[in-house]
Design an enzyme around this catalytic site. Structure first.
Site, PDB file in Angstrom:
ATOM      1  CD  GLU A 441      -2.257  -1.515   2.757  1.00 45.66           C
ATOM      2  OE1 GLU A 441      -1.968  -0.899   3.518  1.00 45.66           O
ATOM      3  OE2 GLU A 441      -2.624  -2.853   2.585  1.00 45.66           O
ATOM      4  CG  LEU A 470      -6.093  -0.714   2.555  1.00 48.15           C
ATOM      5  CD1 LEU A 470      -7.035   0.740   2.805  1.00 48.15           C
ATOM      6  CD2 LEU A 470      -6.308  -1.430   3.649  1.00 48.15           C
ATOM      7  CD  GLU A 472      -3.078  -4.897   5.451  1.00 48.33           C
ATOM      8  OE1 GLU A 472      -4.550  -5.127   5.457  1.00 48.33           O
ATOM      9  OE2 GLU A 472      -2.793  -3.510   5.299  1.00 48.33           O
ATOM     10  CD  GLN A 494       0.343   1.974   4.853  1.00 51.25           C
ATOM     11  OE1 GLN A 494      -0.738   2.284   5.349  1.00 51.25           O
ATOM     12  NE2 GLN A 494       0.758   2.519   3.636  1.00 51.25           N
ATOM     13  CE1 TYR A 498      -3.868  -1.178  11.681  1.00 55.28           C
ATOM     14  CE2 TYR A 498      -2.297  -0.019  10.163  1.00 55.28           C
ATOM     15  CZ  TYR A 498      -3.431  -0.023  10.999  1.00 55.28           C
ATOM     16  OH  TYR A 498      -3.857   1.094  11.738  1.00 55.28           O
ATOM     17  CG  HIS A 543      -0.337   4.475  13.303  1.00 57.17           C
ATOM     18  ND1 HIS A 543      -1.478   4.822  13.601  1.00 57.17           N
ATOM     19  CD2 HIS A 543      -0.636   4.135  12.102  1.00 57.17           C
ATOM     20  CE1 HIS A 543      -2.560   4.912  12.766  1.00 57.17           C
ATOM     21  NE2 HIS A 543      -1.854   4.442  11.639  1.00 57.17           N
TER      22      HIS A 543
END
Ligand SMILES: Cc1ncc(C[n+]2csc(CCOP(=O)(O)OP(=O)(O)O)c2C)c(N)n1
Length: 761
Positions: A441, A470, A472, A494, A498, A543
């Site tokens: 992505e 998008l 995975e 990313q 994820y 994140h």
């Protein structure tokens, strides 16, 4: 009791009764000599199925049915271990016949007749029955898994073995269909012709799995954009998944409207119809390079598996009704109506097949099995350090490098960040390896969320560096297919958080292929994953995920974690080389927080920047898999760490040094396999080990390190500081649960003080 004397079940009794009644049936075409000679004529007017082919396929269908009987007979005697059968699905022999031997096939577990029909196509033909029986008894001699599982597979037949996880093979099949065409476009050789189509089959309940839906969606998404994707998906719809009914009409409703894909359907008990429809579907896929779905209505005999008591959830009337749709009877009728066999000849052929298959089952029952862990493990993680070393030194000639770097070589830049060094190493690898692909992505046009892949698409072209949709599972499925096709995929996930929704594509698919094919198939890849915590300004769990537990226990998986820009290129080169030379599956876990870090101790010191080694320096600096790196040579304490922990530990070590406490900091660089030899050596020097682990206390990396020390009989002091068993909260609260510099320093002081106190006592 011999196998041939095995008791006949209702399906067998029904077949016998009906076959006997076939003679003198409505068509009255009891084969006269003229019709018998006409094996090259269609078995039925208007069909492409010849009488001769129909006879061969009937043999495959009969033998498949009898392998199912043999499975139960072997199981009852404790000699067999698998009883999921193909009975009722034998129409799939017609699908095999409609495809080419060179079309790769990823098969449903009810594909006995398909496998046997394909074995007939091989030159010379294979004894597929023996292959299947050897699989049932987990014999070492079995040609694909070598006794590790019962799977359908053979390189000579282009049948790629599958796991039992339903639908998990579909992302790979989609990826393979994409990769065969992409390899041709890049001029790269693959094991399959450029016009091969990929077949993947599944059951009706499997259609509902999100993995299947994702793969079908990705195939359609490609077709929608006119990207070649020659994929034939066969749904063998027996109307039930173990005990759960599929709503009538659902498979058609769910698969017919797939945008850009063809939809074909046939009744699975009519072999001529299956064959003709499969021919049309295969032609559609091959000519248009577009996916299609072939929906076959079939039945299931004998329950889900040998241990399943079907009467608990299906009525006697229901199961009896299925008998009328027995595909063996369907083919028998075709042959009798065509005058190619008589009723008694059908019965004789059935009995002959039964005796042969069950006789063979008796012979393989005692075949040798895998007897040692060493034998089981043999294909799991090929390790040829010399070849890996050579591949790690592979560089493009200077003119291509200069071209690949648009005139400015990375070694000419004074200091690179971690992100820049990975970018340069990727560019060097793309320049040296024409079969390497980088995708994920946002990796192409944008150059990655953090700029790590910036400029690569412009320099190496959109065929090799491209954005994906998008999903995975599809990204990893594409990598699985590309690796199988002989390319070297470098997919990006990313964010570590994820990975988890798609982890089975690494855990169940990528990492097992070599194991279940005795190393005959492999899917090399280097999966780049941006992850770990400590991001400034971009907080919260997703994140900053710091859990690597789901990767640590995957047998054979290599996990590298580069912390410094002077290690990252070498680690990446070794991963690429291990993938290329040994077919290994590698994860390259990149600490996001260090991507753009420049300084170590003070603002402006530039101590987290590094020069990039030119190719001439690579041979002397190859990093073997599992080799750690030591920073400092203090003799009071060994700090074992990795990733962000390295920077935190080095900063803590500097403060400890100012107080006369000498540390050596060992950067693991590899999370799997752990650099145990290096850990033990550095532990022995100081007699004190502090593990500074940014992953969680439970399931984190420190568990492996401390266990390694204990198992090796290390008798010195051991302690650990790790992140709390928590998800990462947003904002400054993150620091309440993450490993900190202060915690490392305090633990180090405690340990060295305790040590000194004990020395005084
Ligand atoms: C992901 C996953 N979940 C559950 C299972 C257990 N399981 C094995 S077969 C099956 C039913 C599959 O039904 P269907 O797709 O219709 O194929 P059939 O067995 O009827 O041919 C289930 C639930 C599995 N193998 N994989």
């Amino acid at each position: 009791m011999t196998a041939a004397q095995a008791e006949r079940d209702p399906v067998e009794r029904h077949f016998a009764e009906m076959a006997a009644a076939l003679d003198g049936g409505p068509a009255g075409l009891t084969g006269g000599p003229l019709r018998r000679l006409a094996g090259s004529a269609p078995v039925r007017p208007g069909s492409a199925l010849t009488g001769r082919l129909c006879l061969d396929l009937f043999d495959a269908q009969l033998a498949s049915r009898h392998v199912d009987l043999a499975a139960r007979w072997l199981r009852a005697r404790g000699a067999g271990f698998y009883t999921i059968g193909s009975s009722g699905h034998e129409g799939n022999a017609g699908v095999a016949a409609a495809l080419r031997l060179t079309d790769p096939a990823l098969l449903h577990y009810r594909s006995g007749a398909f496998y046997l029909a394909r074995a007939q196509q091989a030159v010379p033909p294979r004894d597929g029955v023996r292959d299947m029986l050897l699989g049932l008894v987990a014999a070492v001699e079995e040609p694909i898994a070598g006794g590790r599982h019962k799977v359908f597979g053979h390189p000579q037949l282009n049948v790629i073995p599958q796991t039992s996880t339903i639908a998990s093979h579909l992302p790979r099949a989609m990826g393979l269909a994409f990769a065969v065409g992409r390899a041709a476009r890049l001029g790269r050789p693959t094991p399959w012709p450029a016009d091969a189509i990929v077949l993947a089959s599944m059951g009706d309940a499997s259609v509902n799995h999100s993995t299947a839906r994702g793969a079908i969606n990705t195939a359609a998404y490609c077709a929608y954009q006119h990207l070649p994707l020659p994929l034939l998906l066969v749904v063998e719809d027996n109307g039930i998944g173990i005990s759960v009914r599929t709503p009538p009409g659902w498979v058609a409703a769910a698969t017919e409207p797939v945008p850009g894909a063809g939809y074909f359907h046939a009744g699975g008990s009519d072999l001529a119809s299956v064959y003709d429809t499969a021919l049309a579907a295969a032609a559609w896929v091959r000519e248009r390079c577009t996916p299609a779905i072939l929906h076959l209505r079939v039945v299931r005999f004998g329950g889900h598996a040998g241990s399943d008591v079907e009467s608990g959830y299906r009525s006697a009337q229901e199961t009896a009704a299925d008998l009328a749709a027995d595909p063996l009877l369907g083919t028998a009728r075709l042959l009798v109506d065509a005058g190619l066999l008589t009723g008694p000849e059908i019965t004789a052929r059935y009995e002959e097949s039964r005796a042969r298959v069950l006789g063979l089952a008796g012979q393989v029952a005692e075949a040798p099995r895998l007897a040692t862990a060493e034998a089981v493990l043999a294909p799991l993680a090929p390790h040829r350090p010399d070849q890996v070393w050579a591949a790690a030194c592979l560089a493009a000639p200077n003119p291509s490098r200069i071209n690949g770097f648009s005139g400015r070589l990375p070694e000419q830049t004074a200091g690179l960040t971690l992100a820049q060094s990975i970018n340069a190493a990727l560019a060097d690898a793309l320049a040296a390896r024409p079969g390497m692909l980088v995708f994920g992505e946002d990796v192409a046009r944008k150059g990655g969320v953090y700029g790590v892949t910036r400029g690569l698409r412009d320099r190496f072209g959109a065929s090799r560096v491209f954005d994906t949709l998008l999903d995975e599972q599809s990204i990893l499925g594409l990598a699985l297919g590309a690796g199988l096709a002989g390319l070297l995929p470098v997919p990006e996930i990313q964010y570590l958080a994820y990975l988890h929704n798609a982890a089975d594509q690494i855990r169940g698919e990528a990492a097992t292929l070599s194991f279940f094919s005795s190393g005959q198939y492999r899917n090399p890849m280097v999966v780049r994953i941006a992850g770990l915590a400590y991001q400034e300004g971009f907080g919260g769990h997703f994140h900053n995920d710091n859990s690597v537990a789901s990767l640590r226990d995957i047998p054979g998986l290599i996990v590298a974690c580069p912390a410094r820009p002077d290690d990252a290129p070498g680690l990446l080169r070794t991963c690429l080389a291990a993938a290329e030379a040994d077919g290994r599956v590698c994860v390259f876990l990149e600490p996001i927080a260090l991507y753009h870090t420049r300084d170590l101790h003070q603002a402006g010191d530039g101590d987290w920047l590094a020069r990039y080694d030119p190719p001439a320096a690579w041979p002397a600096s190859v990093i073997p898999v599992g080799a750690a790196r030591r920073h400092g040579d203090g003799r009071d304490l060994t700090i074992v760490t990795f990733g962000n922990g390295l920077r935190l530990s080095l900063r803590a070590a500097a403060r400890l040094a100012a107080d006369g406490i000498g540390c050596r900091v060992l950067d693991l660089r590899w999370i799997a396999p752990l650099p145990v030899t290096d850990i033990l050596r550095e532990a022995a020097v100081t007699g004190r080990v502090l593990v500074a682990d940014e992953t969680r206390r439970t399931g984190g990396v420190s568990e492996g390190i401390i266990t390694a020390l204990a198992e090796a009989g290390f008798t010195g002091q051991v302690a650990r500081v790790a992140s709390v068993d928590s998800f990462i909260p947003l904002g400054d609260a993150a620091h309440t649960v993450l490993l900190s510099e202060a915690a490392i320093e305090a633990a180090a002081r405690r340990m060295t003080k305790e040590g000194a106190d004990q020395a005084v006592k």
